[in-house]
Design an enzyme around this catalytic site. Sequence first.
Site, PDB file in Angstrom:
ATOM      1  N   TYR A  34       6.510  -1.823  -8.673  1.00 48.38           N
ATOM      2  CA  TYR A  34       5.292  -1.719  -7.875  1.00 48.38           C
ATOM      3  C   TYR A  34       4.272  -0.859  -8.630  1.00 48.38           C
ATOM      4  O   TYR A  34       4.573   0.290  -8.968  1.00 48.38           O
ATOM      5  CB  TYR A  34       5.627  -1.129  -6.502  1.00 48.38           C
ATOM      6  CG  TYR A  34       4.398  -0.748  -5.738  1.00 48.38           C
ATOM      7  CD1 TYR A  34       3.447  -1.712  -5.416  1.00 48.38           C
ATOM      8  CD2 TYR A  34       4.167   0.562  -5.361  1.00 48.38           C
ATOM      9  CE1 TYR A  34       2.291  -1.357  -4.740  1.00 48.38           C
ATOM     10  CE2 TYR A  34       3.018   0.917  -4.684  1.00 48.38           C
ATOM     11  CZ  TYR A  34       2.084  -0.050  -4.385  1.00 48.38           C
ATOM     12  OH  TYR A  34       0.930   0.307  -3.728  1.00 48.38           O
TER      13      TYR A  34
ATOM     14  N   ARG B 148       5.977  18.000  13.296  1.00 52.36           N
ATOM     15  CA  ARG B 148       5.889  17.711  11.843  1.00 52.36           C
ATOM     16  C   ARG B 148       7.261  17.508  11.212  1.00 52.36           C
ATOM     17  O   ARG B 148       7.437  16.577  10.428  1.00 52.36           O
ATOM     18  CB  ARG B 148       5.077  18.808  11.127  1.00 52.36           C
ATOM     19  CG  ARG B 148       4.991  18.625   9.623  1.00 52.36           C
ATOM     20  CD  ARG B 148       3.757  19.284   9.028  1.00 52.36           C
ATOM     21  NE  ARG B 148       3.578  20.650   9.478  1.00 52.36           N
ATOM     22  CZ  ARG B 148       4.289  21.707   9.046  1.00 52.36           C
ATOM     23  NH1 ARG B 148       5.223  21.544   8.123  1.00 52.36           N
ATOM     24  NH2 ARG B 148       4.071  22.901   9.533  1.00 52.36           N
TER      25      ARG B 148
ATOM     26  N   ASP C  77      14.247   0.742  -4.787  1.00 49.38           N
ATOM     27  CA  ASP C  77      13.188   0.224  -3.913  1.00 49.38           C
ATOM     28  C   ASP C  77      13.612  -1.189  -3.530  1.00 49.38           C
ATOM     29  O   ASP C  77      13.550  -2.112  -4.332  1.00 49.38           O
ATOM     30  CB  ASP C  77      11.842   0.221  -4.661  1.00 49.38           C
ATOM     31  CG  ASP C  77      10.702  -0.330  -3.795  1.00 49.38           C
ATOM     32  OD1 ASP C  77      10.995  -0.983  -2.778  1.00 49.38           O
ATOM     33  OD2 ASP C  77       9.525  -0.107  -4.156  1.00 49.38           O
TER      34      ASP C  77
ATOM     35  N   LYS D 293       6.013  -3.432   4.913  1.00 48.09           N
ATOM     36  CA  LYS D 293       6.221  -4.844   4.562  1.00 48.09           C
ATOM     37  C   LYS D 293       7.188  -5.504   5.555  1.00 48.09           C
ATOM     38  O   LYS D 293       6.850  -5.651   6.697  1.00 48.09           O
ATOM     39  CB  LYS D 293       6.704  -4.948   3.116  1.00 48.09           C
ATOM     40  CG  LYS D 293       5.995  -4.005   2.130  1.00 48.09           C
ATOM     41  CD  LYS D 293       4.511  -4.279   1.993  1.00 48.09           C
ATOM     42  CE  LYS D 293       3.884  -3.241   1.053  1.00 48.09           C
ATOM     43  NZ  LYS D 293       2.440  -3.342   0.960  1.00 48.09           N
TER      44      LYS D 293
HETATM   45  N1  PLP Z   1       7.169  -0.612  -3.054  1.00 46.24           N
HETATM   46  C1  PLP Z   1       6.809  -1.892  -3.058  1.00 46.24           C
HETATM   47  C2  PLP Z   1       7.756  -2.903  -3.627  1.00 46.24           C
HETATM   48  C3  PLP Z   1       5.562  -2.272  -2.560  1.00 46.24           C
HETATM   49  O1  PLP Z   1       5.204  -3.572  -2.581  1.00 46.24           O
HETATM   50  C4  PLP Z   1       4.694  -1.294  -2.030  1.00 46.24           C
HETATM   51  C5  PLP Z   1       3.349  -1.639  -1.536  1.00 46.24           C
HETATM   52  O2  PLP Z   1       2.813  -2.700  -1.808  1.00 46.24           O
HETATM   53  C6  PLP Z   1       5.102   0.030  -2.038  1.00 46.24           C
HETATM   54  C7  PLP Z   1       6.349   0.348  -2.554  1.00 46.24           C
HETATM   55  C8  PLP Z   1       4.229   1.119  -1.479  1.00 46.24           C
HETATM   56  O3  PLP Z   1       4.201   1.005  -0.069  1.00 46.24           O
HETATM   57  P1  PLP Z   1       2.977   1.560   0.813  1.00 46.24           P
HETATM   58  O4  PLP Z   1       1.789   0.697   0.518  1.00 46.24           O
HETATM   59  O5  PLP Z   1       3.471   1.486   2.218  1.00 46.24           O
HETATM   60  O6  PLP Z   1       2.734   2.970   0.382  1.00 46.24           O
END
Ligand code: PLP
Length: 387
Positions: free
Chosen positions: A107, A55, A180, A205
Amino acid sequence: MPEHPAPRWSARTLAAQALGHIDEPSRALVPPIHLATTYVRDPDNQYRSGNIYGRPDNPTVREAEAIIAMLEEAASALLFGSGMSAATAVFLALEPGAHVLVPEVMYWGLRAWLLTDARAFGLAVETVDASRPEAIAAALRPGATRLVWLETPANPLWTITDIAAVAAGAHAAGALVAVDSTCATPVFTRPLALGADLVMHAATKYLNGHSDVVAGALVAAREDDLWARIRRVRTMLGQILGPFETHLLIRGMRTLDLRVRTAAAGAMELALRLSNHPAIAAVLYPGLPSHPGHAIAARQMQGGFGAMLSIRPNGGEAAAIATAARVRLWKRATSLGGVESLIEHRGSIEGPGSPCPLDLLRLSVGIEDVEDLYADLDQALRAAGRS
Ligand code: PLP
């Protein structure tokens, strides 16, 4: 004999070879997947291997983390079970009552969590127009603001934030900056080099790139107290990525550079062509000089503007949905960053309070032939216009 310093290979070279690590006992070029959840103690009660339990840590996960740290030129990296678990770990590691600034455009899933759950945990979450560093500077509360969260380019309008300008203001006020960078990818932007303290990726992604792994990553400029608390959140909440998924992620990252550059070149070409399409009212792409963030993106993103763009067809929401209904090659699906191109009516997924216009179609450009991608969109736009 003259001493030759070791050459410094490029990130593309190092990623292609997954840092060149081989499995010493077998001499295998591809390291094995470490599945063990537990490890044997030495007779004198020590754990000299550094491995105790699955973990907190795992050797396969550490392989992937080393690659991600290399790509972002970071002091340390941590892998999580999703992008959301990586992002939320940062906020959960802050002290209750901390003031945080987050972008108006970001997001949607993380925005929803921040404005509901994070507030319930006691964080003072404030949204701000992150395209204007002066708006962020005005919202900073010296001594109280602990973190400025950024996303650039930001979903789904591809809003650009000047990371260096925001970092200078935030640091002067005693706040940290986390970015991000999912859609910028480490190929085009390295936020730590611009002054950010933390970088997050939805590794689901581009880092993985094949739409078959849900994963998240954080990297840090320094291994400080906050980083230690983030590591503790991952351990205590059990957010580590599993070894099978990690192995797929390592395989995906070997071709990151090729995939992302090809997709971004396709996105640029499509953005230019779609800007002149009679059925389209607006194209949102930071590579276009008409985009409000273009000048900053041109400075901050090196080698490309990413592979995400949005279009707003003439005829409003109905025309957008009708266009998405008529594509044959593009796949109608959420998510982004895979080798296959996706189209999505974003308004159908973003919740209330989203800045996303209802006529917006989000395009994640993959690595297919750009002529095929354009032809398919063109026929869908024309057919939707006739319907
Ligand atoms: N940040 C961005 C820019 C995203 O496009 C996404 C998901 O679409 C996320 C964070 C969240 O990622 P996850 O779906 O892997 O939790």
